[in-house]
Design a protein around this motif. Structure first.
Motif, mmCIF file in Angstrom:
data_model
loop_
_atom_site.group_PDB
_atom_site.id
_atom_site.type_symbol
_atom_site.label_atom_id
_atom_site.label_comp_id
_atom_site.label_asym_id
_atom_site.label_seq_id
_atom_site.Cartn_x
_atom_site.Cartn_y
_atom_site.Cartn_z
ATOM 1 N N SER A 308 42.848 18.095 32.440
ATOM 2 C CA SER A 308 41.582 17.426 32.726
ATOM 3 C C SER A 308 41.821 15.932 32.890
ATOM 4 C CB SER A 308 40.585 17.666 31.587
ATOM 5 O OG SER A 308 41.019 17.026 30.400
ATOM 6 N N THR A 309 40.857 15.264 33.480
ATOM 7 C CA THR A 309 40.966 13.820 33.684
ATOM 8 C C THR A 309 40.170 13.032 32.663
ATOM 9 O OG1 THR A 309 39.127 13.911 35.261
ATOM 10 C CG2 THR A 309 41.361 14.074 36.154
ATOM 11 N N GLY A 310 39.410 13.722 31.847
ATOM 12 C CA GLY A 310 38.603 13.059 30.828
ATOM 13 C C GLY A 310 37.783 14.088 30.086
ATOM 14 N N SER A 311 36.999 13.641 29.125
ATOM 15 C CA SER A 311 36.182 14.561 28.341
ATOM 16 C C SER A 311 34.716 14.386 28.702
ATOM 17 C CB SER A 311 36.385 14.314 26.841
ATOM 18 O OG SER A 311 36.017 12.985 26.502
ATOM 19 N N GLY A 312 33.977 15.463 28.644
ATOM 20 C CA GLY A 312 32.540 15.434 28.923
ATOM 21 C C GLY A 312 31.906 16.689 28.372
ATOM 22 N N TRP A 313 30.623 16.622 28.087
ATOM 23 C CA TRP A 313 29.923 17.783 27.535
ATOM 24 C C TRP A 313 29.712 18.833 28.621
ATOM 25 C CZ3 TRP A 313 30.517 17.181 22.732
ATOM 26 C CH2 TRP A 313 30.319 15.969 22.087
ATOM 27 N N PRO A 314 29.625 20.106 28.237
ATOM 28 C CA PRO A 314 29.321 21.138 29.238
ATOM 29 C C PRO A 314 27.929 20.923 29.824
ATOM 30 C CG PRO A 314 29.230 22.055 27.011
ATOM 31 C CD PRO A 314 29.814 20.680 26.882
ATOM 32 N N GLU A 315 27.795 21.138 31.122
ATOM 33 C CA GLU A 315 26.490 20.963 31.767
ATOM 34 C C GLU A 315 25.702 22.258 31.828
ATOM 35 O OE1 GLU A 315 26.723 19.186 35.606
ATOM 36 O OE2 GLU A 315 27.025 17.164 34.799
ATOM 37 N N GLY A 316 26.400 23.385 32.038
ATOM 38 C CA GLY A 316 25.702 24.655 32.172
ATOM 39 C C GLY A 316 25.529 25.035 33.625
ATOM 40 N N GLN A 317 24.441 25.806 33.924
ATOM 41 C CA GLN A 317 24.243 26.324 35.270
ATOM 42 C C GLN A 317 22.785 26.787 35.426
ATOM 43 O OE1 GLN A 317 23.624 29.969 35.472
ATOM 44 N NE2 GLN A 317 23.373 29.664 33.256
ATOM 45 N N THR A 318 22.383 27.028 36.656
ATOM 46 C CA THR A 318 21.011 27.473 36.927
ATOM 47 C C THR A 318 20.953 28.852 37.568
ATOM 48 O OG1 THR A 318 21.065 26.304 39.060
ATOM 49 C CG2 THR A 318 20.132 25.110 37.173
ATOM 50 N N ALA A 319 22.089 29.529 37.677
ATOM 51 C CA ALA A 319 22.111 30.827 38.350
ATOM 52 C C ALA A 319 21.391 31.906 37.550
ATOM 53 C CB ALA A 319 23.557 31.246 38.630
ATOM 54 N N VAL A 320 21.501 31.821 36.205
ATOM 55 C CA VAL A 320 20.890 32.830 35.337
ATOM 56 C C VAL A 320 20.301 32.119 34.116
ATOM 57 C CG1 VAL A 320 22.590 34.550 36.098
ATOM 58 C CG2 VAL A 320 22.977 33.289 33.982
ATOM 59 N N PRO A 321 19.456 32.792 33.313
ATOM 60 C CA PRO A 321 18.879 32.159 32.124
ATOM 61 C C PRO A 321 19.951 31.796 31.091
ATOM 62 C CG PRO A 321 17.653 34.131 32.734
ATOM 63 C CD PRO A 321 18.896 34.127 33.554
ATOM 64 N N THR A 322 19.640 30.749 30.311
ATOM 65 C CA THR A 322 20.560 30.242 29.302
ATOM 66 C C THR A 322 19.879 30.197 27.938
ATOM 67 O OG1 THR A 322 21.839 28.883 30.848
ATOM 68 C CG2 THR A 322 21.851 28.192 28.544
ATOM 69 N N GLY A 323 20.655 30.496 26.897
ATOM 70 C CA GLY A 323 20.200 30.340 25.516
ATOM 71 C C GLY A 323 21.292 29.699 24.690
ATOM 72 N N VAL A 324 20.905 29.093 23.569
ATOM 73 C CA VAL A 324 21.865 28.455 22.673
ATOM 74 C C VAL A 324 21.600 28.924 21.247
ATOM 75 C CG1 VAL A 324 22.085 26.405 24.132
ATOM 76 C CG2 VAL A 324 20.422 26.420 22.264
ATOM 77 N N TYR A 325 22.645 28.857 20.427
ATOM 78 C CA TYR A 325 22.461 29.125 18.997
ATOM 79 C C TYR A 325 21.730 27.971 18.343
ATOM 80 C CZ TYR A 325 23.379 29.569 14.020
ATOM 81 O OH TYR A 325 23.219 29.636 12.659
ATOM 82 N N SER A 326 22.126 26.746 18.691
ATOM 83 C CA SER A 326 21.510 25.561 18.103
ATOM 84 C C SER A 326 21.299 24.517 19.179
ATOM 85 C CB SER A 326 22.390 24.990 16.983
ATOM 86 O OG SER A 326 21.840 23.806 16.458
ATOM 87 N N GLY A 327 20.036 24.127 19.375
ATOM 88 C CA GLY A 327 19.763 23.060 20.321
ATOM 89 C C GLY A 327 20.227 21.709 19.816
ATOM 90 N N PRO A 328 19.695 21.233 18.677
ATOM 91 C CA PRO A 328 20.111 19.926 18.137
ATOM 92 C C PRO A 328 21.601 19.915 17.781
ATOM 93 C CG PRO A 328 18.089 20.683 17.104
ATOM 94 C CD PRO A 328 18.608 21.831 17.901
ATOM 95 N N PRO A 329 22.283 18.763 17.959
ATOM 96 C CA PRO A 329 21.717 17.469 18.369
ATOM 97 C C PRO A 329 21.542 17.321 19.873
ATOM 98 C CG PRO A 329 24.030 17.206 17.880
ATOM 99 C CD PRO A 329 23.712 18.640 17.577
ATOM 100 N N GLY A 330 21.635 18.413 20.635
ATOM 101 C CA GLY A 330 21.306 18.343 22.044
ATOM 102 C C GLY A 330 19.805 18.132 22.229
ATOM 103 N N ILE A 331 19.430 17.658 23.389
ATOM 104 C CA ILE A 331 18.035 17.393 23.716
ATOM 105 C C ILE A 331 17.625 18.325 24.848
ATOM 106 C CG2 ILE A 331 16.411 15.658 24.597
ATOM 107 C CD1 ILE A 331 18.252 13.530 23.319
ATOM 108 N N ARG A 332 16.606 19.133 24.585
ATOM 109 C CA ARG A 332 16.240 20.162 25.552
ATOM 110 C C ARG A 332 15.896 19.570 26.922
ATOM 111 N NH1 ARG A 332 12.660 25.599 24.504
ATOM 112 N NH2 ARG A 332 12.782 26.400 26.654
ATOM 113 N N ARG A 333 15.202 18.468 26.939
ATOM 114 C CA ARG A 333 14.844 17.834 28.203
ATOM 115 C C ARG A 333 16.081 17.540 29.047
ATOM 116 N NH1 ARG A 333 14.943 12.605 29.575
ATOM 117 N NH2 ARG A 333 15.217 11.897 27.415
ATOM 118 N N LEU A 334 17.153 17.082 28.388
ATOM 119 C CA LEU A 334 18.389 16.793 29.097
ATOM 120 C C LEU A 334 19.094 18.076 29.534
ATOM 121 C CD1 LEU A 334 19.795 13.865 26.900
ATOM 122 C CD2 LEU A 334 18.304 13.744 28.918
ATOM 123 N N ALA A 335 19.069 19.091 28.676
ATOM 124 C CA ALA A 335 19.723 20.359 29.015
ATOM 125 C C ALA A 335 19.049 21.027 30.205
ATOM 126 C CB ALA A 335 19.704 21.294 27.809
#
Length: 375
Positions: A308-335
């Protein structure tokens, strides 16, 4: 392509060699400083190394791992090791679990039965899964990548082909840590087959450029994120990008060097507020360390960083629905900028970064809850 059955059997000479190296450790003196401020304390590591040599029983845990049906197949020129554990429940949903770093398929040892046989754990049998756990190339018994240029996208394509070979045309995918990058890519690679993407955490994590548009609650989440131990410990991203070969000599030659490295990272990844040995069973932790040692994969498992050339958080995708075990400290609006979020709990129990090893019951329950919405 053929798929062959696989069973683990580490030669006796390798076990003897490990014990001999542990017994001949040239111990460093303890540096000044409180607790873990200089790294893994000498007394802590000595006790753990002594247990690894004299108390831990690899053969017992090897036998437990061999209770899971294991296979090897060649995809894209790579020998891929995987577990394939089918449920007896009719209508079980196939599910791909992708492990993280520095972990392995051992990450899911206590989780698999809760997914394939929910009724044995007090859950609804109609929410059962057929579980597929591939070992990422360069990890465990999967062959190291041949050449550079590997990405999470390329791994996801391997998984899509693996699921096709297994006869699955409709399935879910889960991932944490590196798996949180692979799981969304699998949905991109096979959008007509993947019904949903479930990740442990990591989506919508704020960065400094997001701060100006944050409200007070979001700024608090950002402050919490920046204070986490795993954000302020040893920067393995930079270390493994810069000189993985240099450090691999020590990890490959000295079991105590390898144990110290693993202990450091699992300690930093521990957000439970409990000592590491209370968050993750000591034998389970040592089984993962032993697997890395016996397969000699401390260096080859570093490729997601040095490729890799650097580090970054996973962005995800819009092809299918997504769920998480824990939202925080992520921000749903950003996700939701990059995902169609249908499952965003904010009250799941906090735990170790490798939550499947820490709280398999709660993790399995939440995964069933998400996939009930999309299956």
């Amino acid at each position: 392509m053929s798929t062959e059955k696989f069973s683990i059997h580490i030669p006796h000479d390798d076990l003897h060699d490990l014990n001999d190296r542990l017994a001949r450790t040239r111990w460093s003196r303890q540096l000044p400083g409180e607790g873990w401020s200089r790294g893994v304390p000498v007394n802590y590591l000595k006790e753990l190394a002594d247990y690894w040599r004299d108390g831990y029983d690899w053969r017992r845990h090897e036998a437990r791992l061999n209770e899971f049906p294991q296979f090897v197949t060649e995809i894209d020129g790579q020998d891929i090791h995987f577990l394939h554990v089918r449920s007896t429940e009719p209508g079980a949903l196939p599910l791909v679990l992708t492990h993280g770093w520095p972990n392995s398929f051992v990450e899911f040892t206590d989780l698999i039965g809760r997914l394939t046989d929910p009724s044995a754990h007090g859950a609804d049998p109609s929410q059962a899964f057929h579980v597929v756990v591939p070992s990422v190339p360069g990890f465990g018994f999967s062959a190291p990548p041949r050449g550079t240029g590997w990405t999470a996208t390329r791994v996801a394509r391997l998984w899509a082909e693996l699921m096709r070979r297994l006869g699955y045309d409709r399935y879910g995918t889960q991932g944490g840590d590196f798996g949180a990058y692979v799981a969304p890519e699998l949905a991109r690679a096979a959008p007509d087959q993947v019904v949903g993407v479930y990740v442990v955490s990591g989506l919508g994590f704020p960065t400094e450029k997001d701060v100006p548009e944050m409200n007070d609650q979001e700024r608090a989440a950002y402050t919490e994120l920046m204070q986490q131990d795993w954000m302020n410990g040893v920067n393995h991203h930079a270390l493994l990008r810069a000189a993985p070969q240099t450090f691999a000599y020590g990890w490959h030659d000295s079991p105590v060097a390898a144990l110290a490295w693993m202990t450091q990272k699992f300690h930093e990844f521990n957000a439970t507020g409990r000592p590491l040995e209370q968050a993750i069973d000591r034998d389970l932790f040592l089984t993962n360390v032993s697997l890395y040692w016996f397969t000699g994969t401390f260096g080859s498992s570093a490729w997601p960083y040095y490729d890799s050339t650097g580090s970054g958080w996973p962005e995800g995708q819009t092809a299918v629905p997504t769920g998480v075990y824990s939202g925080p400290p992520g921000i749903r609006r950003l996700a939701e900028r990059h995902n169609t979020i249908v499952h965003w709990p904010e009250d799941n129990p906090a735990g170790h970064h490798f939550i499947a090893m820490d709280q398999p019951d709660r993790f399995a329950a939440d995964m069933r809850e998400f996939f009930a919405k999309v299956r």
